[in-house]
Design an enzyme around this catalytic site. Structure first.
Site, PDB file in Angstrom:
ATOM      1  N   ASP A  92       0.838  -1.202   0.000  1.00 61.26           N
ATOM      2  CA  ASP A  92       0.000   0.000   0.000  1.00 61.26           C
ATOM      3  C   ASP A  92       0.872   1.251   0.000  1.00 61.26           C
ATOM      4  O   ASP A  92       0.370   2.373  -0.077  1.00 61.26           O
ATOM      5  CB  ASP A  92      -0.982   0.004   1.172  1.00 61.26           C
ATOM      6  CG  ASP A  92      -0.316  -0.122   2.534  1.00 61.26           C
ATOM      7  OD1 ASP A  92       0.931  -0.114   2.600  1.00 61.26           O
ATOM      8  OD2 ASP A  92      -1.039  -0.244   3.547  1.00 61.26           O
ATOM      9  N   SER A  93       2.203   1.053   0.016  1.00 65.42           N
ATOM     10  CA  SER A  93       3.131   2.153  -0.220  1.00 65.42           C
ATOM     11  C   SER A  93       2.923   2.764  -1.597  1.00 65.42           C
ATOM     12  O   SER A  93       3.456   3.846  -1.889  1.00 65.42           O
ATOM     13  CB  SER A  93       4.575   1.661  -0.074  1.00 65.42           C
ATOM     14  OG  SER A  93       4.794   0.480  -0.837  1.00 65.42           O
ATOM     15  N   ASP A 131      -0.868  -6.381  -0.354  1.00 63.70           N
ATOM     16  CA  ASP A 131      -1.193  -5.730   0.915  1.00 63.70           C
ATOM     17  C   ASP A 131      -2.703  -5.593   1.081  1.00 63.70           C
ATOM     18  O   ASP A 131      -3.411  -5.208   0.136  1.00 63.70           O
ATOM     19  CB  ASP A 131      -0.585  -4.321   0.944  1.00 63.70           C
ATOM     20  CG  ASP A 131       0.459  -4.163   2.035  1.00 63.70           C
ATOM     21  OD1 ASP A 131       0.450  -4.948   2.991  1.00 63.70           O
ATOM     22  OD2 ASP A 131       1.279  -3.234   1.923  1.00 63.70           O
ATOM     23  N   LYS A 161      -0.674  -9.604   2.911  1.00 68.31           N
ATOM     24  CA  LYS A 161       0.017  -9.069   4.086  1.00 68.31           C
ATOM     25  C   LYS A 161      -0.928  -8.171   4.872  1.00 68.31           C
ATOM     26  O   LYS A 161      -1.710  -7.421   4.269  1.00 68.31           O
ATOM     27  CB  LYS A 161       1.261  -8.261   3.687  1.00 68.31           C
ATOM     28  CG  LYS A 161       2.052  -7.721   4.887  1.00 68.31           C
ATOM     29  CD  LYS A 161       3.351  -7.038   4.474  1.00 68.31           C
ATOM     30  CE  LYS A 161       3.103  -5.649   3.918  1.00 68.31           C
ATOM     31  NZ  LYS A 161       2.588  -4.705   4.945  1.00 68.31           N
ATOM     32  N   GLU A 163      -1.101  -5.766   8.746  1.00 66.91           N
ATOM     33  CA  GLU A 163      -0.330  -5.170   9.832  1.00 66.91           C
ATOM     34  C   GLU A 163      -0.920  -5.527  11.191  1.00 66.91           C
ATOM     35  O   GLU A 163      -2.108  -5.810  11.317  1.00 66.91           O
ATOM     36  CB  GLU A 163      -0.310  -3.644   9.690  1.00 66.91           C
ATOM     37  CG  GLU A 163       0.414  -3.151   8.447  1.00 66.91           C
ATOM     38  CD  GLU A 163       0.447  -1.639   8.351  1.00 66.91           C
ATOM     39  OE1 GLU A 163       1.051  -1.124   7.398  1.00 66.91           O
ATOM     40  OE2 GLU A 163      -0.127  -0.962   9.240  1.00 66.91           O
ATOM     41  N   GLU A 229       9.653  -3.597  10.580  1.00 67.22           N
ATOM     42  CA  GLU A 229       9.981  -2.274  10.048  1.00 67.22           C
ATOM     43  C   GLU A 229      10.389  -1.317  11.167  1.00 67.22           C
ATOM     44  O   GLU A 229       9.693  -1.201  12.177  1.00 67.22           O
ATOM     45  CB  GLU A 229       8.796  -1.694   9.278  1.00 67.22           C
ATOM     46  CG  GLU A 229       9.087  -0.331   8.658  1.00 67.22           C
ATOM     47  CD  GLU A 229       8.027   0.136   7.682  1.00 67.22           C
ATOM     48  OE1 GLU A 229       8.159   1.260   7.155  1.00 67.22           O
ATOM     49  OE2 GLU A 229       7.056  -0.612   7.436  1.00 67.22           O
TER      50      GLU A 229
END
Length: 312
Positions: A92-93, A131, A161, A163, A229
């Site tokens: 999602d970057s 993501d 993925k 978080e 991270e």
């Protein structure tokens, strides 16, 4: 004297300890070469198929380190796939790198599905991980399964993925039980930027213990890998030693099993300063700008197109 006797009688010379060590080393090197040639290595191997999460688990057992890059389109993903990058993350970057947002928070599931599908179409070997964007799994396991199913069915990703530690364990468990591989993400989680900011996570003892617990819980919930991270190198190394699943560092030191960078940072496409943990391997922003200026100059002065660029 033994050497001379064996030579005289036609026997093989006796090996010294040094000779034996050299022979053993050569055998080990040949074994490593055979493993790489047979396609077992994630980077440099010769598989004619997609990398799977099992391949990552076997790489952890071998102690093999491997690279991961982000990708958001078919052309760039194809370049990375041809370069042998075994895992591509459709992060999602993309919100920061390609869509013009200040953070990853505004990125939608529709956008992630479109970008992930492009990356899958542009690759043949890499494991493509999509993501789950903010708001697509926080409501609970059912929403997470619905969102992940879209990425698997419509985009064709091999894994997703998400978080978070304890707050995402139920989602991880349900996705894994449904047959969808899950990569977890701890430390700095960009979707929570409004609450934690952009800073190193886990420096305080209490925070470090919590992160270690979250990492083990994610593994127990079925995650096949873990992104760390902006985590102190010592803590990341401890997490890596404590888990049987691979860890993927970004600003987490050299002790992780793998390393990931956002490709626009890695290739020098990002404007302005880049994070401390980034190493730039090219200056594509400068090169692309120079190419655009050269094209513009040719057009302005009538030097393009010329006869070889023209149809009659």
């Amino acid at each position: 004297m033994t050497h001379a006797h064996n030579a005289a009688t036609g026997g093989a010379p006796a090996q010294t300890t040094a000779d034996t060590a050299t022979a053993d080393k050569t055998t080990a090197e040949k074994t490593t070469d055979r493993a790489a040639d047979s396609g077992k290595a994630l980077y440099g191997g010769k598989q004619n198929r997609r990398i799977t999460v099992r391949d990552l688990a076997l790489a952890k057992e071998r102690g093999e380190r491997w690279p991961m890059l982000t990708a958001y389109d078919a052309v760039t993903a194809g370049v990375f796939d041809e370069a042998g990058i075994p895992v591509l993350l459709v992060g999602d970057s993309a919100g920061n790198c390609h869509l013009g947002y200040d953070t990853t928070v505004p990125v939608t599931l529709d956008q992630m599905t479109m970008l992930s599908a492009a990356v899958v179409r542009g690759t043949r070997r890499a494991l493509v991980v999509g993501d789950l964007p903010f708001g697509s799994y926080q409501e609970g396991p059912t929403q997470a399964l619905r969102s992940a199913t879209r990425l698997v069915k419509e985009a064709g990703v091999g894994a997703v993925k998400l978080e978070g530690g304890e707050r995402s364990l139920a989602q991880t468990e349900l996705l894994v039980s449904a047959g969808i591989p899950v990569m977890s993400h701890l430390g700095l989680t960009p979707q929570s930027v409004h609450t934690m900011g952009y800073r190193v996570q886990g420096r305080a003892d209490e925070d470090a213990h919590r992160l270690l617990r979250d990492a083990k819980a994610a593994q127990d919930a079925g995650a096949f890998a873990l992104v760390l991270e902006l985590v102190p190198a010592e803590l990341a190394a401890e997490v890596t030693r404590s888990l049987h699943i691979p860890t993927i560092g970004i600003g987490a030191g050299a002790g992780c099993d793998a390393q990931v960078l956002v490709w626009t940072d890695m290739a020098g496409m990002t404007a302005g300063r880049v994070p401390r943990f980034v190493k730039q391997y090219a200056e594509l922003r400068q090169s692309l700008g120079d190419a655009a200026k050269a094209f513009a100059e040719d057009v302005a002065h009538g030097a393009f197109p010329q006869e070889e660029h023209t149809f009659h």
